[in-house]
Write an enzyme that holds these catalytic residues in place. Structure first.
Site, PDB file in Angstrom:
ATOM      1  N   ILE A  83      -3.030  42.864  62.898  1.00  0.00           N
ATOM      2  CA  ILE A  83      -3.102  43.410  64.251  1.00  0.00           C
ATOM      3  C   ILE A  83      -1.882  42.898  65.010  1.00  0.00           C
ATOM      4  O   ILE A  83      -1.270  41.901  64.631  1.00  0.00           O
ATOM      5  CB  ILE A  83      -4.429  43.027  64.980  1.00  0.00           C
ATOM      6  N   ASP A  84      -1.515  43.589  66.071  1.00  0.00           N
ATOM      7  CA  ASP A  84      -0.299  43.253  66.807  1.00  0.00           C
ATOM      8  C   ASP A  84      -0.371  41.865  67.436  1.00  0.00           C
ATOM      9  O   ASP A  84      -1.452  41.358  67.724  1.00  0.00           O
ATOM     10  CB  ASP A  84      -0.052  44.288  67.910  1.00  0.00           C
ATOM     11  N   LYS A  85       0.800  41.325  67.697  1.00  0.00           N
ATOM     12  CA  LYS A  85       0.922  39.994  68.308  1.00  0.00           C
ATOM     13  C   LYS A  85       0.044  39.850  69.555  1.00  0.00           C
ATOM     14  O   LYS A  85      -0.691  38.873  69.694  1.00  0.00           O
ATOM     15  CB  LYS A  85       2.391  39.738  68.670  1.00  0.00           C
TER      16      LYS A  85
ATOM     17  N   THR B  84      -2.446  41.693  70.567  1.00  0.00           N
ATOM     18  CA  THR B  84      -3.825  42.161  70.427  1.00  0.00           C
ATOM     19  C   THR B  84      -4.658  41.002  69.902  1.00  0.00           C
ATOM     20  O   THR B  84      -4.252  40.313  68.972  1.00  0.00           O
ATOM     21  CB  THR B  84      -3.907  43.346  69.444  1.00  0.00           C
TER      22      THR B  84
ATOM     23  N   ARG C 162      -2.671  52.414  70.522  1.00  0.00           N
ATOM     24  CA  ARG C 162      -1.709  52.425  71.626  1.00  0.00           C
ATOM     25  C   ARG C 162      -0.997  53.779  71.709  1.00  0.00           C
ATOM     26  O   ARG C 162      -0.792  54.333  72.795  1.00  0.00           O
ATOM     27  CB  ARG C 162      -0.699  51.288  71.437  1.00  0.00           C
TER      28      ARG C 162
END
Length: 345
Positions: free
Chosen positions: A152-154, A156, A255
């Site tokens: 998962i993104d930084k 998030t 997103r």
């Protein structure tokens, strides 16, 4: 349209990251340091200017200064020095919030701000650095990232499953590939979402003009198939809290899909959600939104639930995580604002 690629190689025993881009036909003259910042994630202007000082930026094969302007059809190349692979996999004593663990796998609740794996601009402090400190002999995935099944993104927060054995890595990776795993996210998005629930479809791929962004290709001529199911959880007038379930797992999927649907994630800087996209022009409202941004200095996205089949027992496992404090506080502010607006009407 800008074409680009990225590779790593050794030159005189130093490891470099090599990026190359071809400026599009419509490229307006732009300083090369600004041009590169649009295309290389986590590359600061200082880093780019240092590469220029070292003679590591080329336009059409010629070394240039950081102030040199990129024009239409120019070939732009840059070399960045970075630590060797062994350094990137240095164990670091970073605490982990472990939700579940057995001899096959563990489920981690990742905090916002933690990068999942080392890469350009993030050589330490990542989840991988923490994992290899706490666990020995984690299996390597195809990208040589120990134990990693998905990411998962930084910025998030939320749940990730990590494999501890080769069997678990293979079994879990297949579940994600076959779309049999279950993932639910909570997202605060701009605007009043019209339908109580729905599905967003659209191929996702790199944005042709900004390589740090992904975008939807509605005709399906580029990118990969992506499907997101959403359901409204709570409405606050100018923003909406939605639950999103992923049928596919593309980079920045929620997103990008929500932005494409006209509902950019709240305070998502990369996709323009850090501006006031809905609401009034009153200065008090602007100040209220700015206060919300301060409380939640990241995109409003949390990986709330995670479900998969245990690789050994076949048992269906499901995990749930509490929304982090920063997101809770921001939502409470909007909840109070919405109540206040109702009483005035």
């Amino acid at each position: 349209m800008v074409e680009g690629n990225h590779e790593e190689f050794n030159q005189e025993d130093e490891l470099y990251e090599h990026y190359s881009f071809k400026a599009g036909k419509g490229q307006e003259p732009l300083r090369v340091d600004k041009f590169l910042m649009n295309f290389i994630e986590n590359a600061t202007r200082n880093k780019i200017q240092q590469a220029a000082k070292n003679g590591n930026i080329y336009i059409n094969g010629t070394v240039v200064k950081s102030s040199h302007k990129v024009k239409a059809n120019d070939e732009v190349k840059v070399l960045f020095e970075h630590p060797p692979h062994e350094y990137l996999l240095t164990p670091e004593n970073i605490p982990l919030d472990i939700v579940f663990e057995d001899d096959q796998l563990l489920v981690v609740n990742k905090s916002a701000g933690m990068v999942v794996h080392p890469g350009h601009g993030n050589y330490s402090g990542t989840l991988i650095n923490a994992l290899i400190y706490h666990f020995e002999n984690l299996p390597m995935n195809s990208d040589e990232r120990p134990g990693l099944v998905h990411r998962i993104d930084k910025d998030t927060s939320g749940l990730l499953v990590v494999a501890k054995t080769e069997h678990a890595l293979s079994h879990l990776s297949k579940q994600f590939f076959d779309k049999t795993s279950e993932r639910e996210y909570l997202a605060l998005v701009w605007g009043d979402v019209a339908d109580d629930e729905g599905m967003i479809e659209g191929h996702i791929g790199r944005h042709p003009k900004n390589r740090l962004q992904m975008t939807v290709f509605p005709e399906g001529d580029h990118g990969k198939e992506a499907v997101t199911h959403y359901k409204v959880v709570e409405r606050f007038g100018y923003v909406t809290l939605v639950s999103c379930k992923l049928e596919t797992g593309r980079t920045h999927q929620i997103r990008v899909h929500m932005k494409n649907a006209g509902h950019t994630l709240f305070n998502d800087e990369r996709y323009g959600g850090n501006k006031i996209l809905k609401g009034t022009t009153f200065s008090k409202y602007k100040q209220f939104v700015e206060n919300c941004f301060k409380v939640l200095p990241r995109q409003a996205l949390h990986a709330k639930t995670l479900g998969f089949e245990h690789p050994l027992t076949g048992e269906l496992m499901s995990f749930d995580s509490q929304m982090p404090e920063d997101m809770q506080q921001c939502i409470e502010k909007w909840r109070n604002y919405a109540r206040h607006m109702e009483t005035k009407e």
